[in-house]
Design an enzyme around this catalytic site. Structure first.
Site, short mmCIF file in Angstrom:
data_model
loop_
_atom_site.label_atom_id
_atom_site.label_comp_id
_atom_site.label_asym_id
_atom_site.label_seq_id
_atom_site.Cartn_x
_atom_site.Cartn_y
_atom_site.Cartn_z
N ARG A 165 -10.68 -4.56 1.00
CA ARG A 165 -10.75 -4.93 -0.42
C ARG A 165 -9.93 -6.19 -0.66
O ARG A 165 -9.11 -6.58 0.17
CB ARG A 165 -10.28 -3.78 -1.31
N ASN A 222 -7.29 -6.22 -10.46
CA ASN A 222 -6.45 -5.06 -10.17
C ASN A 222 -5.34 -5.49 -9.23
O ASN A 222 -5.60 -6.14 -8.21
CB ASN A 222 -7.27 -3.95 -9.48
N GLU A 223 -4.14 -5.17 -9.57
CA GLU A 223 -3.00 -5.47 -8.70
C GLU A 223 -3.15 -6.83 -8.02
O GLU A 223 -3.24 -6.93 -6.79
CB GLU A 223 -2.82 -4.38 -7.65
N GLU A 252 -0.71 3.39 -12.99
CA GLU A 252 -0.96 4.26 -11.83
C GLU A 252 0.34 4.82 -11.31
O GLU A 252 1.34 4.11 -11.22
CB GLU A 252 -1.55 3.45 -10.66
N TRP A 289 -0.82 5.56 2.21
CA TRP A 289 -0.57 4.27 2.86
C TRP A 289 0.84 4.12 3.39
O TRP A 289 1.25 3.03 3.76
CB TRP A 289 -0.92 3.12 1.91
N GLU A 336 -9.22 5.93 1.08
CA GLU A 336 -8.17 6.62 0.32
C GLU A 336 -8.47 8.11 0.16
O GLU A 336 -8.00 8.74 -0.78
CB GLU A 336 -7.97 5.92 -1.02
N LYS A 337 -9.23 8.66 1.12
CA LYS A 337 -9.62 10.07 0.94
C LYS A 337 -8.44 11.03 1.05
O LYS A 337 -8.51 12.15 0.56
CB LYS A 337 -10.75 10.46 1.89
N HIS A 390 -5.53 10.36 -0.32
CA HIS A 390 -4.64 10.07 -1.45
C HIS A 390 -4.81 11.19 -2.48
O HIS A 390 -5.93 11.61 -2.77
CB HIS A 390 -5.04 8.73 -2.06
C1 GLA Z 1 -2.98 0.79 -5.76
C2 GLA Z 1 -4.39 0.48 -6.18
C3 GLA Z 1 -5.25 1.70 -6.23
C4 GLA Z 1 -4.99 2.61 -5.06
C5 GLA Z 1 -3.54 2.96 -5.03
C6 GLA Z 1 -3.17 3.92 -3.93
O1 GLA Z 1 -2.15 1.08 -6.77
O2 GLA Z 1 -4.46 -0.16 -7.42
O3 GLA Z 1 -6.58 1.26 -6.23
O4 GLA Z 1 -5.34 1.96 -3.89
O5 GLA Z 1 -2.79 1.78 -4.82
O6 GLA Z 1 -1.83 4.31 -3.98
#
Ligand code: GLA
Length: 678
Positions: A111, A149-150, A308, A316, A356-357, A359
């Site tokens: 990503r 995003n981030e 979040e 991770w 991320e399965k 998570h």
């Molecule tokens: C970040 C991303 C999310 C996800 C989380 C996992 O915050 O924005 O999409 O990947 O990490 O902790």
């Protein structure tokens, strides 16, 4: 800044229903209502679904998701989807794939595989944003825009030729002439002098220490390059939907240091943050609190959105710790105590496939019959009960002055000691405030320090003259500042301030050090008290760093080195200045010594803890609203504690009075309404 007034303290999450059959939407909404879930971030990673082939937009599924959420009263934070481009972008525009410092061009398959300077990415992403805003900007579900995003999470730096060109443009704007650039980067040394702009490149992998001026400007440029993408999307959204607040989720915390959020914050309508606990941290609750207090500073003290965090484990880290029962509620309310008015998570439903399965999520793989789901429902109820705290402001009289330039340079190459790490030092002083029960707020060095009686300045290495004047003025006006080693040493060009350390702060502090003398790992220097003011234990010591020098006349030495390379030099000093005082610490003292100094400083300033007599490991934070004030008491220990406070617990409905202190269960939380503020 348009404030986000959600009408209560919301529970929410990233919602990615496209991972599931369409029928799951109905089940999800029923579960959301059961949990009191009212806020969904939709579409963060949906670009490949929204535009499966270039220019061919498919929004039917999004339409039905928004319609359904709206009917259920769920407010949507609609993402622009631009964080992750579809695979076709790499095929059509191979140059948009980022290049590493070593010159390796990365491929798609993960990503955020795009170069922030790539014009094709810019064009395609803005085309998507325009389409989305035009079609959905007037949808009643859409209450907030979530840009990208981030930013910078995985593609902060791209070293390709397009980025190199962009970097040169940025430098030309900053310095105008090559002479000015050569001066800034000190290129006379090591035969680095530039005679043609074309020779200026990003700091790619090279033989020895890269030019530190180039490194610092590169970090600044990378932050600005991502910011430019954010601003382009924001401006477009604003032109189409002027009334919808716009944000992007910051990542203030242990896992990321890439963007200068002091530059980003003024461009947000609402500040939002993602925070994940670090399993490597001894007391992650303190790092969480630091993150939240910095974020509130970025929000100018106003409430903000926790965009979040996790219900339990992430996927991770080396070992992904599951949260203890009750921890999710306590973590959530720690953020609320420090100003969050929305508590959201990644993600609503745990994925069945993909990276991320493993998570955690609100709906775990086990479904409703699970600890996590029961605790999510409990959290929803609690947020409902404390909804009246929305809009109130966290009270703090202690400023923590910090900046990203100091972080980047301190942790960069070729400093006196690579064992001095900026955030470690910041965290140690922050932790001392936490132990002392003082609520802290992050502040940029140039921002107003009005209202702060104590100012903590740990290792502020890069600082401008105006920022030094700002801190000096605050002290003259009555604040009490503690400044620690390596502060004030360089200016904004990363040039040493000549005449001795701590450079720009030497005058304010009344000290003169002429040599740094760092310590090897595991070595310490003994400290002895030299004044009644700070009582140090007989085994007090400093580690990492010492300095050789003296205090000026009129500056009191509070502690000195009893041995080690700087034996006899001052380790702690204090000087009265105007209506306030300025304290210097030339080493990294042990925790007890920091605590002693902070106690003396607090005494000078008249700042007292939020709650006196708080048991160890318990955190108390106050939010003040127009009608009432609210005291959050967070018990991070595994014992029930009695806390001497008075008020009505919004969670349990019980009253605590003079005669009956508040009992907070092991790992538990209380939110007391303390009475009217009017
Ligand atoms: C970040 C991303 C999310 C996800 C989380 C996992 O915050 O924005 O999409 O990947 O990490 O902790």
């Amino acid at each position: 800044m348009t404030s986000w007034q959600p009408g209560g303290v919301l529970l929410g999450a990233d919602y990615n229903p496209e991972q599931w059959p369409e029928a799951t939407l109905v089940e999800d909404v029923a579960l959301m209502q059961q949990a009191g879930f009212t806020f969904a971030t939709v579409g963060v990673f949906s670009w490949a679904l929204w535009e499966p082939t270039p220019g061919d937009y498919k929004f039917e599924r999004l339409q039905s998701i928004l319609d359904t959420l709206h009917k259920a009263g769920i407010r949507v934070d609609l993402a622009t989807g631009t964080a992750s481009a579809p695979p076709w972008l790499a095929r059509l525009y191979p140059d948009a794939m980022p290049v590493t410092r070593d010159g390796l061009r990365l491929s798609h398959g993960s990503r955020q595989t795009w170069c922030p300077s790539n014009p094709d990415f810019g064009e395609r992403s803005l085309a998507l944003v325009k389409e989305l805003a035009t079609r959905f900007g007037d949808h009643s579900a859409v209450r907030m825009w979530h840009v990208g995003n981030e930013f910078g999470c995985h593609n902060l730096m791209c070293f390709c030729d397009i980025s190199a060109d962009d970097f040169r443009g940025w430098l030309k704007e900053r310095y105008s002439t090559l002479d000015a650039l050569n001066h800034a980067w000190g290129t006379t040394f090591w035969s680095q002098r530039y005679s043609d702009w074309a020779d200026v490149i990003p700091p790619r992998t090279t033989t020895a220490i890269p030019n530190p001026g180039a490194e610092l400007d590169w970090r600044r440029f990378c932050s600005d390059a991502s910011l430019r993408q954010y601003l382009a999307e924001r401006d477009l959204l604003r032109s189409i939907t002027p009334d919808i607040p716009i944000t992007t989720n910051f990542m203030v915390g242990h896992a990321f240091d890439g963007l200068d959020y002091h530059q980003w914050a003024p461009h947000q309508d609402v500040i939002s943050n993602d925070h994940y606990l670090g399993s490597h941290l001894g007391q992650p609750e303190i790092e969480l609190a630091l993150s939240a207090d910095i974020i509130r500073g970025l929000a100018g003290g106003n409430p903000w959105v926790l965009m979040e965090h996790s219900t339990s484990a992430v996927n991770w880290q080396t070992v992904n710790l599951a949260k203890a029962p009750g921890q999710m509620l306590r973590d959530s309310l720690s953020h609320v105590a420090r100003g969050a008015d929305t508590v959201a998570f990644f993600q609503w439903r745990a994925s069945q496939s993909g990276a991320e399965k493993y998570h955690s999520a609100l709906v775990p793989h086990a479904g409703k019959d699970s600890r996590v789901w029961r605790e999510v429902c409990e959290l929803g109820k609690v947020l409902g009960k404390i909804s009246e705290v929305e809009g109130s402001r966290t009270q703090s009289r202690v400023a923590l002055v910090h900046n990203w330039d100091s972080l980047w340079t301190t942790d960069g190459d070729s400093t006196p000691s690579e064992h001095h790490r900026y955030m470690t030092e910041v965290s140690r002083w922050y932790a001392a405030c936490w132990r002392a029960g003082l609520t802290v707020q992050g502040v940029a060095p140039g921002n107003s320090l009005d209202g702060f009686d104590v100012i903590i300045v740990p290792g502020l290495h890069v600082v401008t003259d105006a920022e030094i004047a700002n801190i000096t003025n605050a002290v003259e006006a009555g604040a009490h500042a503690v400044i620690t080693y390596f502060s004030g040493t360089v200016d904004e060009l990363d040039h040493i301030r000549l005449g001795g350390y701590p450079g720009g702060f030497a005058d304010l502090l009344g000290v003169h050090f002429d040599e740094f003398a760092p310590l090897l790992p595991g070595k310490t220097a003994a400290l002895r008290s030299a004044s009644e003011l700070v009582q140090l234990s007989s085994n007090a010591s400093g580690s990492i760093w010492t300095e050789r020098g003296r205090a000026d006349d009129g500056t009191e030495v509070l502690a000195a080195y009893a041995d080690g390379p700087s034996q006899g030099s001052p380790a702690m000093t204090r000087r009265s200045r105007g209506n306030g005082s300025a304290w210097y610490v030339s080493t990294s003292p042990d925790d007890a010594s920091i605590d002693s100094l902070l106690a003396a400083l607090s005494h000078d300033s008249g700042v007292s803890p939020t709650v006196r007599g708080l048991p160890e490991g318990v955190d108390a934070v106050r939010r003040v609203g127009e009608q009432a004030s609210y005291l959050f008491v967070l018990n991070h220990t595994d014992q029930e504690v009695a806390v001497p406070v008075i008020g009505h617990d919004l969670i349990t409905g019980t009253e605590s009075t003079d005669g009956s202190p508040l009992l907070v269960l092991a790992g538990g939380v209380a939110v007391l309404r303390e009475g009217s503020t009017s």
